[in-house]
Design a protein around this motif. Structure first.
Motif, PDB file in Angstrom:
ATOM      1  N   GLY A 178      49.722  44.056  37.108  1.00 42.38           N
ATOM      2  CA  GLY A 178      50.333  43.152  36.477  1.00 42.38           C
ATOM      3  C   GLY A 178      51.714  42.395  37.501  1.00 42.38           C
ATOM      4  N   ARG A 179      52.228  42.847  37.430  1.00 44.91           N
ATOM      5  CA  ARG A 179      53.427  41.227  37.811  1.00 44.91           C
ATOM      6  C   ARG A 179      52.218  40.762  39.625  1.00 44.91           C
ATOM      7  N   GLN A 225      49.257  40.528  40.049  1.00 46.52           N
ATOM      8  CA  GLN A 225      48.473  39.035  39.489  1.00 46.52           C
ATOM      9  C   GLN A 225      48.971  38.269  39.235  1.00 46.52           C
ATOM     10  N   GLN A 226      50.288  38.477  38.650  1.00 46.19           N
ATOM     11  CA  GLN A 226      50.817  37.220  38.026  1.00 46.19           C
ATOM     12  C   GLN A 226      51.344  36.297  38.899  1.00 46.19           C
ATOM     13  N   ARG A 227      52.233  36.701  39.204  1.00 46.85           N
ATOM     14  CA  ARG A 227      53.057  36.037  40.937  1.00 46.85           C
ATOM     15  C   ARG A 227      51.097  35.120  42.003  1.00 46.85           C
ATOM     16  N   THR A 277      48.523  34.466  41.012  1.00 47.75           N
ATOM     17  CA  THR A 277      48.300  33.503  40.163  1.00 47.75           C
ATOM     18  C   THR A 277      48.729  31.893  39.868  1.00 47.75           C
ATOM     19  N   ALA A 278      50.050  32.675  40.192  1.00 50.93           N
ATOM     20  CA  ALA A 278      50.972  31.038  39.495  1.00 50.93           C
ATOM     21  C   ALA A 278      50.601  30.265  41.169  1.00 50.93           C
TER      22      ALA A 278
END
Length: 597
Positions: free
Chosen positions: A221-222, A224-226, A228-229
């Motif tokens: 999850g972390r 993916q967020q990175r 995605t950013a």
């Protein structure tokens, strides 16, 4: 002004522009064919004007219609040939650029290569080189051909009616200035977008190369967020590029539409009062219509060229990486300096720092000797500089102070081809590549015979593993050697090094993933091999080197002590602490090796 001169000088010095020069003849030929097609297009409104005049005078129209059809056909044929030749030249340029970059990257000095994230390098190699094709072929050809169309159309429109053309030119000038301003901003935005895309590629590679660790840490999850950013940042800069590109066409179209409205209004007024013939106004308006697409394409090509220049700049940075000396063709094996010299490796007061003389020293005044025969071990705590010693011996980096000699010769005086042909190296991270077991095994010795391959497999204790593989040596391995266990990959790397029959064999924790039985067998192999060459082994597991002829203890970049295992247990507190930590106070030696014959 100085900045503009610098940019022009950089363009002249660009390796890519010089490379594109190989296809100058093809590009010029394609451009000439395109210009011929443009000439056929420019002649069409004139013939149509003559057709209108002839119809009004009730003159024969057949020959004019035939000429017009020939012009249409010539326009189509020459434009198609131009597109084919320029497109082929563009693909040739991309192929050569990628080949050039592949060679530059493979021969780059490691210190320079390491300064670029690998994901960004991949983006430059794949995506940026595609944009280079547009900059060095398509956009320049489009600028030339459509520019000729625009200039030719303007000249003919001046010949038809000067004052009407001056009014039209005023509207087009305003639109053109606005489009050029947008084009300058487009280049800066395109460079930012290329950098953002490279950052995304770099982080994606970082995550995928450590995917098991990511999963084990429940970090999907972390990450993916990175990612995605980073994708969002690349998206935003891409949208900015798209917005500026989208403004180019409307900016030109507004000028064209205004010109058309004014030309029609003023022209009809002049036709009504007899100051201009209807046929001339028809030809003028047709030329104006014919200029719509070419004028738009001129500014589109300018925008593409600006984006391509940003890509050229990034690709040129890779092409400019400092290079090692050229290697001879595969299979060449230059001679070793002196096989009779008593020492294989000698470090004398060596200093080294990865960041240069002003950075913290990894090695400081290191002095030691590795005999031409026998097993020498290097031990010490993490960060002591053990792997750095190997990097310096292999010539990956140069010392910032002191001297390194191989067989009595200064390492700087040895050709890298000779150095690396005779120094085998087994890395700690067990590099194994996608391909067959055989391809990995003979990677450094592609002309090895089956007998030599079999001997290397036997010595590395790999025969049983190969026998169990579905296709033997021709079994396909995945990325990073998927299909073999860690210990099997380690033995494969050792066999690959042994196959080169090295004068010096560097083993960086070569037994870290071997079980006790395989480790004992490999120790015997190394003992036998050490009769004919120098073996230098980095060991965190002291059990692998207790039988070494010489053990060098490194600490904080310095050589702290040298001796045999028993000698160091008596004389050096750090070695005694390492042995006590790993082997326990009640240490028992591993099974003795049979004496070397």
């Amino acid at each position: 002004m100085p900045g503009s001169q610098t940019a022009k000088q950089a363009t002249r010095n660009s390796a890519l522009w010089r490379l594109a020069g190989r296809y100058r003849a093809t590009l010029i030929t394609g451009t000439i064919l395109g210009v011929i097609g443009v000439a056929a297009s420019l002649a069409q409104p004139y013939v149509i004007g003559r057709l209108v005049r002839a119809a009004g005078l009730d003159e024969p129209l057949g020959w004019l219609i035939a000429v017009l059809c020939l012009l249409f056909l010539a326009d189509a044929v020459f434009t198609s040939l131009q597109a084919y030749l320029v497109g082929r030249a563009g693909e040739d340029i991309v192929r050569d650029v990628r080949g050039l970059l592949a060679g530059r990257l493979l021969r780059a000095r490691l210190a320079a290569f390491a300064s670029h994230p690998q994901g960004d390098i991949q983006t430059r190699m794949v995506t940026d080189t595609s944009l280079v094709r547009i900059a060095l072929s398509q956009s320049l050809a489009q600028l030339t051909i459509n520019g000729f169309m625009v200039v030719g159309g303007m000249v003919l429109m001046f010949l038809i009616d000067v004052w009407l053309m001056l009014i039209t030119l005023g509207c087009l000038t305003v639109a053109s200035c606005l489009a050029l301003l947008i084009a300058r901003r487009l280049r800066r935005a395109a460079l930012r977008n290329r950098e953002d895309t490279g950052s995304f590629g770099t982080d994606l590679q970082r995550v995928l190369s450590a995917l098991p660790t990511v999963k084990a840490a429940r970090a999907e999850g972390r990450e993916q967020q990175r990612l995605t950013a980073l994708a969002d940042r690349a998206r935003n800069s891409g949208v900015h590029v798209g917005a500026l590109g989208a403004l180019m066409t409307p900016a030109v179209n507004v000028g064209l539409q205004a010109s058309l409205a004014i030309a029609v209004g003023v022209g009809m007024t002049r036709v009504a009062d007899g100051g201009m013939a209807l046929a001339d106004l028809t030809a003028f308006i047709m030329y104006l219509f014919y200029m719509v697409s070419p004028l738009v394409m001129v500014f589109v090509a300018i925008g593409q060229f600006q984006q391509g220049r940003a890509a050229v700049q990034r690709v040129d940075e890779l092409a400019a990486l400092p290079q090692e000396e050229a290697m001879p063709p595969d299979g060449a094996r230059p001679g070793w300096p002196d096989h009779s010299h008593p020492s294989a490796v000698h470090f004398q007061n060596v200093h080294f720092s990865y960041g240069g003389p002003q950075s913290p020293q990894v090695l400081s005044d290191a002095t030691f000797t590795v005999p031409a025969r026998g097993l020498t071990a290097i031990v010490g705590p993490s960060g002591a500089g053990k792997s750095t010693v190997f990097h310096l011996i292999e010539g990956f980096y140069r010392p910032t102070g002191g001297h390194i000699r191989l067989a009595g010769r200064e390492i700087e005086s040895l050709p890298l081809s000779s150095l690396r042909a005779h120094v085998g190296y087994v890395q700690q991270d067990i590099p194994t590549m996608r391909g067959t077991v055989r391809e990995n095994l003979v990677y450094a010795q592609p002309d090895a015979t089956e007998e030599q391959i079999g001997e290397a497999i036997r010595m590395a204790q790999l025969a049983d593993v190969v026998a169990l593989l579905p296709a033997g040596l021709d079994t396909q391995l995945g990325d990073q050697g998927t299909g073999l266990s860690g210990g099997e990959r380690q033995r494969l790397s050792i066999a690959r090094a042994l196959l080169s029959n090295p004068s010096v064999l560097l083993l960086d924790e070569a037994t870290s993933q071997l079980d006790a039985r395989a480790e004992h067998a490999l120790r015997q192999v190394l003992r036998d091999l050490s009769r004919s060459c120098a073996i230098v082994a980095i060991a965190h597991r002291l059990s692998t080197v207790v039988d070494a002829d010489r053990i060098i203890v490194l600490s904080d970049g310095n050589v702290r002590a040298t001796g045999t295992h028993d000698e160091l247990l008596r004389t050096d507190a750090l070695y005694r602490q390492l042995a006590s930590t790993q082997l326990g106070e009640r240490y028992e030696r591993p099974p003795p090796l049979r004496p070397a014959r």
